[in-house]
Motif scaffolding. Structure first.
Motif, PDB file in Angstrom:
ATOM      1  N   ASP A  32       4.086  37.028   9.377  1.00 27.21           N
ATOM      2  CA  ASP A  32       4.705  36.286  10.477  1.00 27.21           C
ATOM      3  C   ASP A  32       4.886  37.262  11.642  1.00 27.21           C
ATOM      4  O   ASP A  32       5.624  38.232  11.537  1.00 27.21           O
ATOM      5  N   SER A  33       4.229  37.019  12.758  1.00 29.49           N
ATOM      6  CA  SER A  33       4.208  37.975  13.870  1.00 29.49           C
ATOM      7  C   SER A  33       5.565  38.187  14.538  1.00 29.49           C
ATOM      8  O   SER A  33       5.706  39.081  15.360  1.00 29.49           O
ATOM      9  N   GLU A  34       6.573  37.404  14.186  1.00 29.46           N
ATOM     10  CA  GLU A  34       7.914  37.617  14.739  1.00 29.46           C
ATOM     11  C   GLU A  34       8.623  38.792  14.066  1.00 29.46           C
ATOM     12  O   GLU A  34       9.640  39.257  14.558  1.00 29.46           O
ATOM     13  N   TRP A  35       8.123  39.242  12.941  1.00 25.01           N
ATOM     14  CA  TRP A  35       8.811  40.250  12.148  1.00 25.01           C
ATOM     15  C   TRP A  35       8.041  41.566  12.092  1.00 25.01           C
ATOM     16  O   TRP A  35       6.822  41.584  12.113  1.00 25.01           O
ATOM     17  N   GLN A  62      13.393  41.086  13.882  1.00 29.64           N
ATOM     18  CA  GLN A  62      12.781  39.805  14.247  1.00 29.64           C
ATOM     19  C   GLN A  62      12.841  39.684  15.761  1.00 29.64           C
ATOM     20  O   GLN A  62      13.887  39.915  16.375  1.00 29.64           O
ATOM     21  N   ILE A  63      11.705  39.326  16.358  1.00 36.58           N
ATOM     22  CA  ILE A  63      11.620  39.188  17.811  1.00 36.58           C
ATOM     23  C   ILE A  63      11.261  37.744  18.137  1.00 36.58           C
ATOM     24  O   ILE A  63      10.259  37.217  17.643  1.00 36.58           O
ATOM     25  N   ARG A  64      12.093  37.130  18.972  1.00 36.32           N
ATOM     26  CA  ARG A  64      11.852  35.761  19.439  1.00 36.32           C
ATOM     27  C   ARG A  64      12.011  35.733  20.951  1.00 36.32           C
ATOM     28  O   ARG A  64      12.961  36.306  21.479  1.00 36.32           O
ATOM     29  N   ASP A  65      11.096  35.076  21.631  1.00 36.34           N
ATOM     30  CA  ASP A  65      11.142  34.964  23.096  1.00 36.34           C
ATOM     31  C   ASP A  65      11.277  36.332  23.757  1.00 36.34           C
ATOM     32  O   ASP A  65      12.065  36.528  24.676  1.00 36.34           O
ATOM     33  N   SER A  66      10.532  37.301  23.246  1.00 40.26           N
ATOM     34  CA  SER A  66      10.493  38.675  23.773  1.00 40.26           C
ATOM     35  C   SER A  66      11.834  39.396  23.684  1.00 40.26           C
ATOM     36  O   SER A  66      12.086  40.352  24.412  1.00 40.26           O
ATOM     37  N   ARG A  67      12.708  38.963  22.790  1.00 40.07           N
ATOM     38  CA  ARG A  67      14.006  39.611  22.583  1.00 40.07           C
ATOM     39  C   ARG A  67      14.235  39.837  21.090  1.00 40.07           C
ATOM     40  O   ARG A  67      13.774  39.053  20.273  1.00 40.07           O
ATOM     41  N   SER A  69      16.051  39.261  18.007  1.00 36.83           N
ATOM     42  CA  SER A  69      17.010  38.248  17.564  1.00 36.83           C
ATOM     43  C   SER A  69      17.707  38.646  16.266  1.00 36.83           C
ATOM     44  O   SER A  69      18.747  38.088  15.922  1.00 36.83           O
TER      45      SER A  69
END
Length: 85
Positions: A32-35, A62-67, A69
């Protein structure tokens, strides 16, 4: 990914710590590319006592919306406790 992580850090009863370096040992991408999982070493100096401190760290980010999270940090808490006592 940068090869160093650097921040101003303070904690514990002995006061402020001055970062000496946080060299990254490995970066582990997850399906999962968010992690991402990052393994690094932390080297600090206690500015009040002059003592050096080092530990091994694993962080799960974990990165969501370039931040960022979520940021979970794992380290040897007994080693840190020994340094702070």
């Amino acid at each position: 990914m940068a090869s160093m992580i650097c921040a101003t850090i303070s904690w514990g009863p002995k006061g402020y710590k001055k970062p000496k370096g946080f060299p990254v040992k490995a970066v582990y991408p997850v399906a999962d590319s968010e992690w991402v999982i990052i393994e690094f070493q932390g080297h600090l100096t206690n500015t009040k006592t002059g003592e050096d401190y080092g530990n091994e760290y694993i962080v799960v980010v974990q990165i969501r919306d370039s931040r960022i999270s979520l940021f979970l940090e794992f380290f040897d808490s007994l080693q840190r406790k020994a340094f702070e006592n």
